[in-house]
Design an enzyme around this catalytic site. Structure first.
Site, mmCIF file in Angstrom:
data_model
loop_
_atom_site.group_PDB
_atom_site.id
_atom_site.type_symbol
_atom_site.label_atom_id
_atom_site.label_comp_id
_atom_site.label_asym_id
_atom_site.label_seq_id
_atom_site.Cartn_x
_atom_site.Cartn_y
_atom_site.Cartn_z
ATOM 1 N N CYS A 1 0.840 -1.201 0.000
ATOM 2 C CA CYS A 1 0.000 0.000 0.000
ATOM 3 C C CYS A 1 0.876 1.253 0.000
ATOM 4 O O CYS A 1 1.522 1.550 -0.996
ATOM 5 C CB CYS A 1 -0.961 -0.048 1.190
ATOM 6 S SG CYS A 1 -2.368 1.083 1.018
ATOM 7 N N HIS B 1 -3.593 -5.696 1.292
ATOM 8 C CA HIS B 1 -3.361 -6.030 2.694
ATOM 9 C C HIS B 1 -3.917 -7.420 2.996
ATOM 10 O O HIS B 1 -4.939 -7.816 2.446
ATOM 11 C CB HIS B 1 -4.088 -5.039 3.614
ATOM 12 C CG HIS B 1 -3.567 -3.642 3.554
ATOM 13 N ND1 HIS B 1 -2.377 -3.270 4.133
ATOM 14 C CD2 HIS B 1 -4.092 -2.520 2.991
ATOM 15 C CE1 HIS B 1 -2.192 -1.975 3.945
ATOM 16 N NE2 HIS B 1 -3.207 -1.502 3.244
#
Length: 475
Positions: free
Chosen positions: A334, A439
């Site tokens: 991310c 994630h």
């Protein structure tokens, strides 16, 4: 309801254990925390078919309860972006107006939503296990409270008050917290819990009896110190005392350095790595922390631009690049992915323009709106250090404020780039630097098997241990 004398007393852990215990008794169970302040968040489905965010603690509590995670289980989530500013997420969605509102002014706006979420859950299940926040005796905040005693009064909760006895002063913490509550709130405290105890429990006497005489509240449990319990800490914190797995016979210890910039987020996703025998996780806050490590991981960030500036101020940018140039594995997730690219472009002045680390030929453009999604993905065939992930399918979630694309000219100059997952993950030509927006991939059995042969502790066994502990430790 589980309240604590301090942050870190063990509220989340005990609430999770109680969710598992009530489930084992055959009850329909749901967790609830009115307001959570954390950059550890999970993506869950919403009633309208979309996706929203809740705190990771309530996500794991829902799994322990055997319930489907729901935005009502954590109706208000505050995600710190600076020391004095947090993004406000209400029922899973960012609320720009509440984000700009002063702290104390929010309560009258959010309380009806919080109360409605709790009441709806109470109608659907047999037991709601509620977690408080911080301490209910923070008298400077009592007038705007929406997470502690106001919640307890609303539903007439039977409250436990937990103290971390390992810190010392537990009986003073318990008595002082109880004494600062209003009489009507004192009556809701049904039991004290001593958590993280090490030593001979018989030496506690006569303090529990004395405390009960002063308050009328019994000590209902003394919970021993439990290290390596397998559940992520509320804030994703770990230290070397609790993360070194015993190496498997014939297997060398592998060290993974996670860069600990100030606005780190979603650290709970690395808990499964802590559970792998032979793996040691360390924080990396300066160059010395990445000397001779096997992997470097750049985790998520709630403020990518400022965290990248911090990383440079520590000299970690040079250390990470040297690690990568030596052919050693680097993983960015991310915000970490965004840092690995060539540049960060910010037309709306959300994060700030600046060059990236230049380890992947990518450009990220920040946007005003956040992407929040959950789905199934599969890695393409990969070369080099991340080859083990080739063709592995897994479920994962996205929470990011930016879109990333290949910088074609730079990719050609560097000999190409591997698209690991279309629009979501890329690797360099050598195959040792991987960045992705996803994630939670380390919570996939398929990913863990590919990387480690599946050597990790499952959540099922973690919840079973916690459930059994409740039966042993409570009167």
């Amino acid at each position: 309801m589980v309240l604590g004398t301090t942050s870190g007393a063990g509220k989340s852990w005990l609430a999770t254990a109680l969710c598992a215990w009530y489930r084992a008794q055959g009850y329909r169970v749901a967790p609830f925390k009115a307001q959570n302040m954390s950059n550890n968040a999970r993506v869950v489905a919403t009633a309208d078919g979309g996706y929203g965010e809740i705190g990771s603690a309530q996500y794991f509590q829902a799994l322990a309860a055997g319930a489907v995670p729901d935005v009502r289980m954590n109706p208000l989530l505050l995600k710190p972006e600076a020391d004095t500013h947090s993004q406000v997420v209400l029922l899973g969605q960012v609320d720009a107006a509440l984000t700009q509102m002063p702290w104390r002014a929010r309560s009258q706006h959010v309380w009806p939503v919080i109360a409605g979420a709790l009441d709806a859950l109470r109608q659907e299940v047999d037991v709601v296990v509620i977690e408080g926040a911080g301490s209910p005796a923070e008298i400077n905040l009592s007038g705007s409270d929406v997470v502690n005693m106001r919640v307890a009064r609303h539903c007439g909760a039977h409250a436990l008050l937990v103290s971390d006895i390992d810190r010392g002063g537990a009986f003073a913490h318990l008595y002082g917290t109880w004494a600062l509550l209003a009489p009507e709130d004192q009556r809701l405290i049904k039991g004290f819990v001593l958590n993280k105890f090490r030593g001979d429990a018989s030496l506690l006497a006569p303090a529990p009896e004395m405390l009960q005489k002063m308050t009328g509240v019994p000590v209902v449990a003394t919970i021993p110190m439990v290290r390596n319990h397998g559940l992520p800490e509320e804030d994703g914190v770990f230290d070397d005392r609790s993360v070194v797995g015993a190496p498997v016979a014939g297997q060398a210890l592998r060290t993974i350095a996670i860069v600990a910039y100030p606005r780190i987020s979603n650290l709970d996703e690395f808990q499964t790595l802590k559970n792998v025998p032979g793996v040691r996780l360390v924080w990396a806050r300066d160059c010395r922390d990445v000397d001779d490590v096997d992997w470097i991981v750049l985790p998520g960030s709630k403020a990518t631009g400022s965290d990248l500036r911090w990383l440079r101020s520590q000299g970690l940018d040079r250390a990470i690049c040297a690690h990568a140039q030596a052919g050693k594995p680097v993983l960015g997730i991310c915000g970490g992915l965004q840092m690995l690219g060539e540049s960060l472009i910010d037309p709306a002045d959300v994060q700030g323009n600046q060059p990236g680390l230049g380890l992947l030929p990518l450009v990220t453009v920040f946007e005003e709106h956040k992407t929040v999604r959950y789905g199934e993905h599969q890695f393409a065939p990969l070369k080099g250090a991340w080859n083990a992930l080739s063709d592995v399918a897994f479920h994962a979630y996205e929470i990011h404020q930016g879109q990333t694309r290949t910088y074609v000219a730079m990719a050609e100059a560097e000999g190409g780039v591997q698209t690991a997952i279309a629009n979501l993950a890329w690797a360099n030509a050598k195959g040792n630097v991987l960045g992705c927006y996803l994630h939670g991939m380390f919570e996939s059995d398929a990913v863990m098997y590919a990387l480690w042969g599946g050597r990790s502790t499952s959540l099922h066994s973690v919840f079973a241990h916690m459930r059994d502990g409740v039966s042993q430790w409570f009167e």
